[in-house]
Design an enzyme around this catalytic site. Structure first.
Site, PDB file in Angstrom:
ATOM      1  N   GLY A   1     -15.323   1.105 -16.125  1.00 49.29           N
ATOM      2  CA  GLY A   1     -14.032   0.493 -15.825  1.00 49.29           C
ATOM      3  C   GLY A   1     -14.013  -0.454 -14.648  1.00 49.29           C
ATOM      4  N   THR A   2     -15.008  -1.312 -14.573  1.00 50.95           N
ATOM      5  CA  THR A   2     -14.977  -2.352 -13.543  1.00 50.95           C
ATOM      6  C   THR A   2     -15.384  -3.684 -14.161  1.00 50.95           C
ATOM      7  OG1 THR A   2     -15.951  -3.203 -11.496  1.00 50.95           O
ATOM      8  CG2 THR A   2     -17.298  -1.610 -12.722  1.00 50.95           C
ATOM      9  N   SER A   3     -14.649  -4.744 -13.781  1.00 46.75           N
ATOM     10  CA  SER A   3     -14.957  -6.073 -14.318  1.00 46.75           C
ATOM     11  C   SER A   3     -16.238  -6.636 -13.708  1.00 46.75           C
ATOM     12  CB  SER A   3     -13.791  -7.017 -14.036  1.00 46.75           C
ATOM     13  OG  SER A   3     -13.563  -7.100 -12.634  1.00 46.75           O
TER      14      SER A   3
ATOM     15  N   TYR B   1       0.826  -1.216   0.000  1.00 51.65           N
ATOM     16  CA  TYR B   1       0.000   0.000   0.000  1.00 51.65           C
ATOM     17  C   TYR B   1       0.861   1.267   0.000  1.00 51.65           C
ATOM     18  CZ  TYR B   1      -4.018  -2.895  -0.044  1.00 51.65           C
ATOM     19  OH  TYR B   1      -4.945  -3.808  -0.467  1.00 51.65           O
TER      20      TYR B   1
ATOM     21  N   GLN C   1     -15.109   1.884  -6.375  1.00 50.09           N
ATOM     22  CA  GLN C   1     -14.371   0.800  -5.714  1.00 50.09           C
ATOM     23  C   GLN C   1     -12.911   1.199  -5.558  1.00 50.09           C
ATOM     24  OE1 GLN C   1     -15.680  -3.206  -7.693  1.00 50.09           O
ATOM     25  NE2 GLN C   1     -16.326  -1.551  -9.029  1.00 50.09           N
ATOM     26  N   ASN C   2     -12.551   2.342  -6.140  1.00 52.17           N
ATOM     27  CA  ASN C   2     -11.138   2.743  -6.139  1.00 52.17           C
ATOM     28  C   ASN C   2     -10.737   3.364  -4.807  1.00 52.17           C
ATOM     29  OD1 ASN C   2     -11.261   1.878  -8.721  1.00 52.17           O
ATOM     30  ND2 ASN C   2     -11.276   3.906  -9.649  1.00 52.17           N
ATOM     31  N   VAL C   3      -9.471   3.157  -4.475  1.00 55.85           N
ATOM     32  CA  VAL C   3      -8.945   3.709  -3.228  1.00 55.85           C
ATOM     33  C   VAL C   3      -8.123   4.972  -3.495  1.00 55.85           C
ATOM     34  CG1 VAL C   3      -9.045   1.512  -2.017  1.00 55.85           C
ATOM     35  CG2 VAL C   3      -6.966   2.090  -3.247  1.00 55.85           C
TER      36      VAL C   3
ATOM     37  N   HIS D   1     -14.322   0.557  -1.032  1.00 57.34           N
ATOM     38  CA  HIS D   1     -13.207  -0.299  -0.603  1.00 57.34           C
ATOM     39  C   HIS D   1     -12.133   0.449   0.173  1.00 57.34           C
ATOM     40  CE1 HIS D   1     -14.345  -3.424  -3.923  1.00 57.34           C
ATOM     41  NE2 HIS D   1     -15.113  -3.503  -2.863  1.00 57.34           N
TER      42      HIS D   1
ATOM     43  N   ARG E   1       1.485   1.870  -3.652  1.00 55.99           N
ATOM     44  CA  ARG E   1       0.276   2.430  -4.307  1.00 55.99           C
ATOM     45  C   ARG E   1       0.137   3.912  -3.962  1.00 55.99           C
ATOM     46  NH1 ARG E   1       1.029  -2.029  -5.319  1.00 55.99           N
ATOM     47  NH2 ARG E   1       1.818  -0.935  -7.114  1.00 55.99           N
TER      48      ARG E   1
END
Ligand code: OAD
Length: 231
Positions: free
Chosen positions: A170-172, A53, A86-88, A104, A56
């Site tokens: 942009g999310t699976s 992390y 969902q992005n951090v 998240h 990141r």
């Protein structure tokens, strides 16, 4: 004012230079989830989790929002907009979006291992392995690890349920419960997906338009159309 909810994943930040997770060059091709993104990993392998992390966070400091983040922020001039991500990373906020819910967690925050409510901002990029919170407990990244509850999920359902338009970028749609948010749209909601790949849209109930473009091209184009349709 119509309500637009934008539900984003790693793909919205890809053109800013941040790797996605499940693409061929994604983070989960370089790291095993069980080594860096589970509560067990934090106990067994604290140094590796914190280093992961820290990396990141360090790359985020030199990263800028892209045309997709900017277009999403621009929507606020014409619509009631909420972003569920969902992005951090903090690229939606830096582009100017004012209502952003992070499902998240957030890279720029740490929290007490004892008290999940004790959340503190981190200056710079580097968390030291023995940094402690005010309550004396060790600090951990403010990230929802696999196998942990998603505290913002109920609020996200309420937000998605109020959308007139849901834009998924942009999310699976591979990670639950986040992916099942798309089930909670009202029956009148219009859905758009912007993704160059093939997200798993099997839970989508409403008619849906898939714009098969990268976010940096597809989102500004869609935003322009939505604004033009208001006139
Ligand atoms: P994934 O890596 O699973 O999916 C990325 C999606 O972005 C795919 O559908 C790609 O086709 C798409 N994509 C790639 N480049 C793009 C671009 N330039 N523009 C638009 N889309 C693009 O990432 P997520 O769905 O965000 O959770 O992953 C969900 C969660 O899994 C993450 O929040 C993270 C991860 O493990 C945690 O770490 C808890």
């Amino acid at each position: 004012m119509k309500k637009i909810v934008v539900f984003t994943g790693a793909g919205v930040s890809a053109e800013s230079g941040l790797a996605t997770f499940r693409d061929a060059d994604g983070l989960w091709a370089q790291y095993r989830i069980e080594d860096v993104c589970t509560p067990e990993a934090l106990v067994r392998n604290r140094a590796l989790v914190i280093e992961f992390y820290n990396k990141r966070r360090k790359e985020l400091l030199t990263t800028l929002p892209n045309a997709a983040h900017t277009a999403i922020a621009e929507l606020e001039k014409h619509f009631d907009v909420e972003v569920v991500t969902q992005n951090v990373d903090d690229l939606h906020e830096r582009a100017g979006s004012t209502k952003v819910l992070h499902l998240h967690g957030e890279l720029k925050k740490l929290r007490s291992e004892r008290n999940p409510e004790l959340i503190v901002p981190i200056e710079g990029w580097e968390q030291q392995i023995d940094d402690r919170a005010e309550d004396g407990a060790l600090l951990r990244p403010h990230i929802v690890f696999f196998g942990e509850a998603v505290p913002m999920y109920e609020r996200a359902i309420e937000i998605v349920n109020r959308a007139d338009i849901l834009i998924i970028v942009g999310t699976s749609l591979a990670v639950y419960p986040a992916a099942s948010l798309v089930r909670y749209t009202s029956s009148h909601a219009q859905l758009f997906v912007v993704d160059p790949g093939e997200p798993d849209c099997s839970a989508v109930r409403n008619p849906m338009v898939h714009i098969k473009e990268k976010a940096g091209a597809g989102v500004p184009m869609l935003v322009e159309k939505l604004i033009a349709n208001l006139k």
